[in-house]
Motif scaffolding. Structure first.
Motif, mmCIF file in Angstrom:
data_model
loop_
_atom_site.group_PDB
_atom_site.id
_atom_site.type_symbol
_atom_site.label_atom_id
_atom_site.label_comp_id
_atom_site.label_asym_id
_atom_site.label_seq_id
_atom_site.Cartn_x
_atom_site.Cartn_y
_atom_site.Cartn_z
ATOM 1 N N PRO A 18 0.834 -1.216 0.000
ATOM 2 C CA PRO A 18 0.000 0.000 0.000
ATOM 3 C C PRO A 18 0.866 1.263 0.000
ATOM 4 O O PRO A 18 1.967 1.283 0.556
ATOM 5 N N ASN A 19 0.347 2.298 -0.645
ATOM 6 C CA ASN A 19 1.002 3.620 -0.648
ATOM 7 C C ASN A 19 2.443 3.550 -1.150
ATOM 8 O O ASN A 19 3.320 4.267 -0.656
ATOM 9 N N LEU A 20 2.680 2.717 -2.153
ATOM 10 C CA LEU A 20 4.040 2.546 -2.649
ATOM 11 C C LEU A 20 4.586 3.833 -3.266
ATOM 12 O O LEU A 20 5.771 4.137 -3.123
ATOM 13 N N THR A 21 3.729 4.590 -3.918
ATOM 14 C CA THR A 21 4.189 5.858 -4.495
ATOM 15 C C THR A 21 4.649 6.817 -3.410
ATOM 16 O O THR A 21 5.676 7.491 -3.557
ATOM 17 N N ASN A 22 3.903 6.875 -2.314
ATOM 18 C CA ASN A 22 4.299 7.762 -1.213
ATOM 19 C C ASN A 22 5.645 7.343 -0.621
ATOM 20 O O ASN A 22 6.458 8.194 -0.241
ATOM 21 N N ILE A 23 5.892 6.032 -0.552
ATOM 22 C CA ILE A 23 7.181 5.536 -0.065
ATOM 23 C C ILE A 23 8.296 5.965 -1.011
ATOM 24 O O ILE A 23 9.353 6.454 -0.580
ATOM 25 N N LEU A 24 8.060 5.778 -2.316
ATOM 26 C CA LEU A 24 9.061 6.132 -3.324
ATOM 27 C C LEU A 24 9.356 7.627 -3.305
ATOM 28 O O LEU A 24 10.519 8.053 -3.257
ATOM 29 N N VAL A 25 8.305 8.428 -3.327
ATOM 30 C CA VAL A 25 8.477 9.874 -3.369
ATOM 31 C C VAL A 25 9.058 10.392 -2.049
ATOM 32 O O VAL A 25 9.923 11.287 -2.049
ATOM 33 N N ASP A 97 -3.195 -1.942 -5.318
ATOM 34 C CA ASP A 97 -1.855 -2.081 -4.736
ATOM 35 C C ASP A 97 -1.030 -3.165 -5.401
ATOM 36 O O ASP A 97 0.158 -2.972 -5.689
ATOM 37 N N PHE A 98 -1.637 -4.330 -5.663
ATOM 38 C CA PHE A 98 -0.848 -5.461 -6.151
ATOM 39 C C PHE A 98 -0.296 -5.206 -7.550
ATOM 40 O O PHE A 98 0.894 -5.379 -7.800
ATOM 41 N N ARG A 99 -1.142 -4.812 -8.472
ATOM 42 C CA ARG A 99 -0.686 -4.635 -9.858
ATOM 43 C C ARG A 99 0.316 -3.486 -9.967
ATOM 44 O O ARG A 99 1.281 -3.574 -10.722
ATOM 45 N N TYR A 100 0.066 -2.452 -9.217
ATOM 46 C CA TYR A 100 1.021 -1.344 -9.242
ATOM 47 C C TYR A 100 2.366 -1.779 -8.657
ATOM 48 O O TYR A 100 3.424 -1.409 -9.176
#
Length: 214
Positions: A18-25, A97-100
């Motif tokens: 979850p929230n992978l973009t927020n982790i990356l950014v 979440d999974f596919r992203y």
């Protein structure tokens, strides 16, 4: 969407991050802040390098994704981080979440494999392009403001990203070509079958037209 993704999601969907973009950014903002105010060489310890990977510095498999692309200025780095957040959160909402997670991690793994096979230093260049291409494929008619002023449809950003990649590929030496191909593994996995079907359908239409002209 591809059948193999449907099968994977049914079996392993709970492993989506979850929230992978927020982790990356968030990681990119932190690295940018450290480079600006604490230590300008922090990226040296995070970058993807075959030399250091083979000497046990395996954290680089992940940390290279947190190095923001400067593009020549701090402003371009900030804009790049913003667009990563904007595009990434839209893809998360569209795919889940999974596919992203599969899309982002397969791009990272492709970059790591390219680094190990070719020795070319890995970067987030293709990862950023792959996010933009996916966004353009899913939302071609959506308008965004270029430089927060000029309205432009997302598909034109996609055309620009594709042209940029092709030009980079054509002008690169053989190791770099292989690196560029492998680093876009997520694009090939997600959109390759769809592109193949589209090309095959176009070829069949052209063949049908030629037969009817006779």
């Amino acid at each position: 969407m591809n059948n193999w993704l449907n099968q994977l999601e049914r079996k392993y969907g709970r492993f989506g991050i979850p929230n992978l973009t927020n982790i990356l950014v968030g990681g990119q903002i932190l690295v940018l802040a450290i480079e600006l105010f604490v230590n300008q060489t922090v990226s040296v310890w995070l970058a993807l390098s075959r030399y250091f990977l083979l000497r046990g510095q395996i954290w680089r498999i992940i940390t290279f994704a947190f190095i923001p692309s400067y593009g020549g200025s701090i402003l371009s780095a900030v804009l790049g981080i913003y667009f990563t957040w904007f595009i990434g959160t839209a893809l998360e909402q569209e795919w889940g979440d999974f596919r992203y997670t599969v899309y982002l991690i397969s791009g990272m793994l492709g970059t790591v494999l390219a680094c190990l096979l070719t020795g070319v230093t890995g970067s987030t260049y293709c990862l950023s392009l792959s996010l933009l291409l996916a966004f353009a494929m899913l939302y071609p008619e959506v308008q965004v403001l270029l430089f927060f002023v000029i309205p432009i449809r997302v598909k034109y950003f996609g055309f620009f990203a594709a042209a940029l990649w092709v030009l980079s590929f054509l002008g690169a030496p053989l190791p770099q070509k292989l690196s560029l191909l492998l680093s876009m593994a997520n694009v090939w996995l997600f959109f390759g079958p769809m592109a193949y079907r589209s090309v095959r359908a176009w070829v069949r239409r052209e063949q049908w037209k030629r037969r009817n002209r006779r």
